[in-house]
Scaffold this active site. Structure first.
Site: not given
Length: 557
Positions: A60, A233
């Site tokens: 991420d 997302e």
């Protein structure tokens, strides 16, 4: 660097100290990690770099440029210190400079599974202040932390209750001075199918550090609602040439992962999807391709000082098509703009492992994070190297570098590696498919203490290679924890305790081996053990395998 070590030592006073313990500590002389992947053996032409740029459990990624420096943060879940911060001059060579979460008082991680805790962070910079916005999924929700120096200290979390239930927030600063938070959340009216999510936006007051005004949906479901897209997302908003771009991950973090982009002339939309979506994915490539890179997505864009654009994103290096023990890693690719739209990778093209680098690519490396390298810690510093991680936050000090200079003293705790609390285990990521991790320790003389080297994926899936005393002998064991099953796979008996015992865990894809040297040369205790138990597709979750020394109490004295 000295300032960083002093700050880390201060912030971790709870876990590095001179506390009174009933047990004698186990002493470790050194730890060494060597990576030797075949993919990194191919020649690296001048001006090129290897992907990934951050190997092993660096998921991420989010990036920001400030002047001629780049700063990057990653998820850390329940590892502590949390949310590592890296610095680079060229987007390729990164140095760990600190952590956003380095004080036990900042968050609570105890009792949470390995893939809970601190989810995807986003870093940004505005008017001399660095911002990291993040989600602590089981304890507190969304928060923002600030710093004037990205190496820290970072502020305590400022909690944002208005984003309750959402994850993956990021900040966008518009030209008019306004700021906005975009994040993933449950759609208006609730989810209509499993994985149905929406991207929301709300204005953010920089003075009050609070959400203000209405909260609105920018994107419901994904770029093509008719297909019932899942897990939209990781949103980011950018502005370029009068257009607002909304870029998101779609499809989940597994094999269907992708990156999509939309744009609008107004910050609140409506946003129109790009006809060439997805702009990054590996899901349509043959599963039997050589050295597959999978799961590509969750990207962030940055403009270099020369006007070129680049994307950092997560992906995984797989073996046997579906297994990957190194978790989700940070990759880098150039971004091309055509007709006002960005593209990271053409459809049908595999993520390359050797890439032509930015024009500013440095010749020297700053830290061993990519390619094949050796990393060694002789435990001769006053504080732990900043790259060591704890599994959750220790409740009492058990690691000590001061009482025995030149050695790491681990005071064994009662919790084994299957605990939801903090085992006495120091962790570093497995950064290669093929590796050797080794250590030297003084065999414990107390009968109720085991110590050694562990390969750890989560509380349910791990290997522990340790030694303990039984009567007047010492027993070496390889223990495996797979789901609810715990087994002793191999044992060896030593007639006397070696003064300095060396242990080694070697991995090659899905095969792991365990060797020891008691002063008579290396001997294999177990070879070709099943390493797939440490792969994400078996163990589940979002983290990667970590390695390091441990000690534990077999029973209370």
């Amino acid at each position: 660097m000295r300032r960083l070590l002093r700050r880390v030592a201060c912030g971790l006073a709870l876990v590095l100290g001179t506390a009174v313990h009933a047990q004698e500590p186990v002493l470790f002389d050194w730890f060494e990690y060597r990576g030797h992947d075949a993919a990194f053996e191919q020649p690296l032409p001048p001006g090129h770099y290897y992907n990934p740029v951050l190997t092993g459990f660096s998921p991420d990624p989010s990036v920001v440029r400030v002047g001629d420096r780049y700063y990057l943060v990653n998820s850390s879940f329940v590892y502590f210190p949390g949310l590592p911060v890296y610095e680079s001059r060229d987007l390729v060579h990164w140095a760990l400079i600190g952590h956003v979460i380095d004080r036990p008082s900042q968050v609570k991680l105890d009792g949470q599974g390995m893939s809970r805790g601190l989810y995807a962070p986003a870093i940004s910079h505005h008017d001399g202040t660095f911002y990291v916005i993040n989600t602590s999924v089981d304890s507190g929700g969304n928060f923002i932390a600030t710093a004037t120096n990205p190496a820290g200290p970072w502020s305590d979390p400022v909690w944002l209750p208005g984003l309750a239930g959402g994850i993956d927030p990021s900040l966008f600063f518009d030209d008019d001075g306004k700021a906005y938070v975009v994040n993933n959340g449950v759609p208006e009216g609730g989810s209509r199918y499993d994985g149905h999510r929406a991207i929301w936006m709300q204005e953010f007051d920089l003075r009050q550090h609070a959400l203000v005004g209405p909260r609105r949906v920018l994107l419901d479901g994904g770029v093509d609602p008719a297909t019932k897209p899942i897990w939209i997302e990781g949103p980011h908003v950018y502005k370029r040439d009068g257009w607002y771009y909304l870029m998101c991950a779609e499809g989940g973090t597994g094999q269907q992962h992708s990156e999509v982009v939309l744009r609008s002339r107004a910050v609140w939309g409506p946003y129109t999807p790009y006809s060439g979506n997805p702009i990054l994915t590996q899901r349509d490539l043959p599963s039997d391709r050589n050295q597959p890179i999978v799961n590509a997505g969750h990207a962030d864009l940055v403009e270099a000082q020369d006007g070129s654009w680049w994307a950092v994103f997560l992906a995984s290096r797989a073996y046997d098509r579906v297994h990957y023990n190194t978790g989700r890693e940070t990759f880098l690719l150039p971004v091309t703009w055509k007709d006002g739209w960005p593209s990271i990778l053409p459809k049908g093209k595999a993520v390359p492992q050797v890439v032509k680098g930015p024009a500013l690519l440095a010749r020297e490396t700053q830290a061993p994070h990519s390619g094949n390298f050796t990393w060694r810690d002789d435990f001769d510093k006053p504080a732990l190297d900043a790259s060591w991680m704890f599994v959750r936050i220790p409740a009492q000090p058990w690691a000590d570098l001061r009482a025995h200079p030149g050695q790491l003293a681990i005071h064994p705790q009662a919790d084994d590696l299957d605990t939801l609390h903090n085992p006495s285990f120091l962790a570093r990521p497995q950064q290669h498919l093929a590796f050797d991790a080794s250590t030297q320790l003084v065999a414990p003389v107390q009968a109720n203490v085991e110590a050694g080297l562990a390969a750890f994926q989560n509380e349910h899936y791990w290997y522990a290679f340790g030694i303990h005393r039984e009567g007047q002998q010492w027993l070496l064991t390889v223990r495996r924890h797979r789901g609810a099953d715990s087994d002793v796979l191999a044992t060896a008996t030593l007639a006397k305790a070696p003064q300095h015992l060396q242990l080694k865990i070697s991995g090659d894809g899905g095969r792991y081996g365990f060797a020891y040297d008691d002063g008579t040369g290396w001997q294999w205790l177990l070879r070709d053990a099943d390493g797939t138990v440490l792969s994400t597709d078996v163990a589940g979750g979002f983290v990667g395998t970590t390695l390091g020394p441990y000690a534990r109490l077999l029973h209370q004295p």
